[in-house]
Structures are given as C-alpha cells and as structure tokens.
Scaffold this active site. Structure first.
Site, PDB file in Angstrom:
ATOM      1  N   GLY A   1       0.822  -1.204   0.000  1.00 55.89           N
ATOM      2  CA  GLY A   1       0.000   0.000   0.000  1.00 55.89           C
ATOM      3  C   GLY A   1       0.861   1.260   0.000  1.00 55.89           C
ATOM      4  CB  THR A   2       4.048   2.069   1.722  1.00 55.02           C
ATOM      5  OG1 THR A   2       3.524   1.760   3.013  1.00 55.02           O
ATOM      6  CG2 THR A   2       5.010   3.229   1.818  1.00 55.02           C
TER       7      THR A   2
ATOM      8  CD  GLN B   1      -6.456  -0.461   8.577  1.00 52.76           C
ATOM      9  OE1 GLN B   1      -7.208  -1.349   8.957  1.00 52.76           O
ATOM     10  NE2 GLN B   1      -5.152  -0.509   8.804  1.00 52.76           N
TER      11      GLN B   1
ATOM     12  CB  CYS C   1       4.768   2.181  10.680  1.00 53.65           C
ATOM     13  SG  CYS C   1       3.257   1.922   9.810  1.00 53.65           S
TER      14      CYS C   1
HETATM   15  N1  PLP Z   1      -2.388   3.012   4.638  1.00 55.60           N
HETATM   16  C1  PLP Z   1      -3.044   2.591   5.732  1.00 55.60           C
HETATM   17  C2  PLP Z   1      -4.309   3.244   6.116  1.00 55.60           C
HETATM   18  C3  PLP Z   1      -2.543   1.530   6.500  1.00 55.60           C
HETATM   19  O1  PLP Z   1      -3.198   1.123   7.583  1.00 55.60           O
HETATM   20  C4  PLP Z   1      -1.331   0.923   6.076  1.00 55.60           C
HETATM   21  C5  PLP Z   1      -0.737  -0.176   6.869  1.00 55.60           C
HETATM   22  O2  PLP Z   1      -0.496  -0.062   8.039  1.00 55.60           O
HETATM   23  C6  PLP Z   1      -0.696   1.394   4.935  1.00 55.60           C
HETATM   24  C7  PLP Z   1      -1.261   2.438   4.229  1.00 55.60           C
HETATM   25  C8  PLP Z   1       0.585   0.801   4.446  1.00 55.60           C
HETATM   26  O3  PLP Z   1       0.355  -0.408   3.794  1.00 55.60           O
HETATM   27  P1  PLP Z   1       1.576  -1.428   3.550  1.00 55.60           P
HETATM   28  O4  PLP Z   1       1.841  -2.071   4.866  1.00 55.60           O
HETATM   29  O5  PLP Z   1       1.059  -2.399   2.537  1.00 55.60           O
HETATM   30  O6  PLP Z   1       2.690  -0.627   3.042  1.00 55.60           O
END
Ligand code: PLP
Length: 374
Positions: free
Chosen positions: A71-72, A179, A326
């Site tokens: 997602g990042t 989410q 994180c």
């Molecule tokens: N956006 C939201 C709202 C999240 O909760 C998270 C994960 O904690 C992320 C982005 C990041 O996703 P990823 O862990 O796949 O990088």
C-alpha cells in the site's frame, strides 16, 4: 500460554485457503509472466485472472488494476506522479492520514514547492466536509487525498460524497482504502475516485503485495523504470504467488463479507458492553459509530500506566496496539490522537483493539480480565 491477537488493523493472519493457493503457485507456476513460452503463458494467465477477479469486486475494468509491492508504494506512486506528471500544484489532505500519505505529501512539498492544505478534523475524528468545500474554492490544479477508514480510530469517510464534491470542483481524488478494502463493498462506478490503494495483508492475504486502482486515461507515469510489466506502469517481474494469494484473499473476504461483518460487529459490541461494565469512565477515541473492525479506547487509568500497558498485555500473550504499527515503537504520541485529544487526555493510556473473523468472545474476555489487573 494461550495467545490472543487483537491487532488486525496492523496485519492479519493468512487464510488457510490463501496459503494453499500460494503454495500451488510457488510449486507449480514459476514461469515469468513476461516470457512467451508455455511456462510464461501459464503465469500470465494466472496474473490476468487475478487482475480480473480483483477488478470485478470494484466494478472496474481489469486494466485499471495495477499490482504493487504494498500500500505504501501505491500511495507514493500516485501522489508523486500526480505532482510530477499530472502537474498537480496543490494537495488537500488531513493530518490524520497514514504516514504513507502524510510523509509523501510533505516530501513532495519540500521537493516541488506544492501547496499543501489540511482539511479540518472534528473532535470525533471526522473530516469536516464543509471545510473541504471551502478549501476547494481556490482555482489551482488540485488533488484531494483522504483515507476511507482511519487505521487508528476507525472513522469512516463518506467516499461517495467526497467523490461528488471533487468531481463538482474538477479536482483529482485519491483515497487510501487500505483499511476498508475487503471489509466493505466499494463500487467505483458510483464512487468518483480517480485512485484508490489496497494492501493484501490487511485482509488475510500475504504481506508485500498490494494494488492501485488507477482510472482509465489518468496520465499517471511509472515510479520505477525498467521492464514493460503492468502496461509500463510498474516495472519489475510480478510476484505471482503474492498476487494470486491477494486475489484469493479478496474473493474470500467479499464472499464472506456479510457473515464476517456480523460476527466482528458482534465482538465490537460485546467489548463495548464489557467496558461499560468494568471500566466506567472509559472514552472512545473517534466515535461509537466508527468502522466495525476496530475500537480505540482511552482507559480511565492514571497516566503512569501509559508506558507499560502494552508490555503488560504482551506479557499475558495479548496483542493490541497504541496506534499504527509502524509507529508503535515510538514514544511520541500518535499523530492521529494528537489532532483530536487534549494534552491531558493524550497522556492517558489509549489502546487500539482491532478484530478479524478469527477472533472470539473468549478473546475479549481474556483481554478484559488482563486489563482488570492493571
Ligand atoms: N495506509 C493505511 C491506512 C494503513 O493502515 C497501512 C498499513 O499499516 C498502509 C497504508 C501501508 O500499507 P503497507 O503495509 O502495505 O505498506
């Protein structure tokens, strides 16, 4: 020692059928989807079937789904390319976004001098849409980036309404739906979002894979340069087992949505009833009507309990969190709670408790018993 996992907003356990699917692909389908021989064609077919299956859940065409490593990455790609390639000069976002959006927007502000405006967040964590409309009166090429479900407090954005507001003001709309994907239906024919993103590990899929929905003819350009994978939008050999696992996890999630939602909502209500009974004076950070998968609770304990509460629960085998995973190693208060709470309330112990279909009432009882010993 029995263990209780109530940190499903951080990550979720793999569904057994997902492990089966991934193992099958890992063992048998090792071709490179870009190769033209039969091994490659077989891999390509798995890849495209996964894309088609994911696209169907959102009522979009397969070509609008682009696989990423998480997602990042998807958030970084969209926001950066919006500024660099689509010539967005202004981003409107909120101070309660996930750091994958917040830090990216701030980096873009520093690098490209774009204007960044933060929409007002109400005391209950809701986004003030009247303020959003006010901010949109300025005539600058703009992108609005607002998350669907907040990962710390579970407040829900009215995606449809924000989509309409953005369309009326002719601005781009990006939503971090990490989410909510797999936990609520999102029909992208009625929601006017230009971009949304997802991450498989939040819905019982594997870590290290996600996707972006990028509306047709968006003009987005790749973040990485290299091969022609993903129609030239995301170079790098596709992680086929991850992608197949993600597609499977999403199908299972949407297939079981109603029954899982009922079960999880029941657990959330049960937790609230137990809190009413055992911890009078507790407060919900966010609101009672927040998303069904989580609760962020401020406990009526003295401030000196704050630093040790997570440790204490962990010693008893219970996993919950103070906020985003994180940031959980950080001693800084959550940036989300900081936007909503008074200095005094910020010092009190708050916990995010987040559920999945694999949790039971016993898990809640175990948590309550442990909290009573604090
Ligand atoms: N956006 C939201 C709202 C999240 O909760 C998270 C994960 O904690 C992320 C982005 C990041 O996703 P990823 O862990 O796949 O990088």
């Amino acid at each position: 020692m029995s263990k209780v996992y109530l940190d499903n907003a951080s990550t979720t356990g793999l569904h057994p059928l997902v492990i089966q699917e991934m193992t099958q692909v890992l063992s048998n389908d090792y071709g490179n989807p870009s190769s033209t021989h039969s091994f490659g064609r077989n891999a390509k077919s798995i890849l495209e079937l996964a894309r088609k299956s994911i696209a169907k859940h959102f009522n979009v065409s397969a070509q609008e789904i682009i696989f990423t490593s998480c997602g990042t990455e998807a958030n970084n790609w969209i926001l950066r390319s919006a500024v660099v390639d689509l010539k967005v000069k202004r981003i409107i976002t909120s101070k309660i976004e996930h750091h994958a959006v917040l830090e990216t927007v701030l980096a873009l502000q520093k690098e490209y001098g774009i204007q960044v405006d933060f929409v007002t967040v109400k005391a209950n964590g809701a986004i003030d849409l009247t303020n959003l409309v006010e901010l949109l009166s300025q005539d600058t090429k703009t992108l609005v980036s607002l998350m669907h479900v907040n990962n710390e407090i579970g407040t829900v954005l009215d995606l449809e309404r924000v989509g309409i507001i953005c369309k009326e003001h002719q601005v781009l709309f990006h939503s971090d739906t990490v989410q909510s994907v797999g936990k609520i239906g999102i029909d992208l024919q009625s929601v006017h979002a230009d971009f949304i993103v997802a991450s498989a590990h939040k819905f019982h899929g594997p870590k290290g894979v996600g996707f972006a929905f990028v509306r047709k003819n968006s003009g987005l350009q790749p973040l990485f340069h290299g091969g022609e994978q993903e129609k030239g939008l995301r170079a790098g050999t596709e992680a086929l087992h991850q992608i197949a696992g993600m597609a499977k996890a999403l199908s299972i999630s949407y297939h079981n949505l109603e029954q899982d939602k009922k079960h999880i909502s029941g657990l959330r209500s049960y937790l609230l009833s137990q809190l009413d009974q055992e911890f009078s004076g507790y407060q919900i950070n966010g609101n009672k009507e927040g998303f069904y998968t989580m609760l962020n609770i401020q406990f009526p304990f003295s401030d000196d309990k704050t630093p040790m509460i997570l440790f204490h629960l962990d010693m008893k085998g219970i996993a919950v969190s103070r906020g985003s995973a994180c940031q959980s190693g950080s001693i800084k208060p959550s940036h989300v709670l900081q936007e909503m709470l008074s200095e005094a309330d910020l010092k009190k112990p708050s916990l995010r408790i987040s559920f999945s279909q694999f949790n039971t009432k016993n898990d809640i009882d175990f948590l309550i018993t442990a909290l009573k010993t604090i």
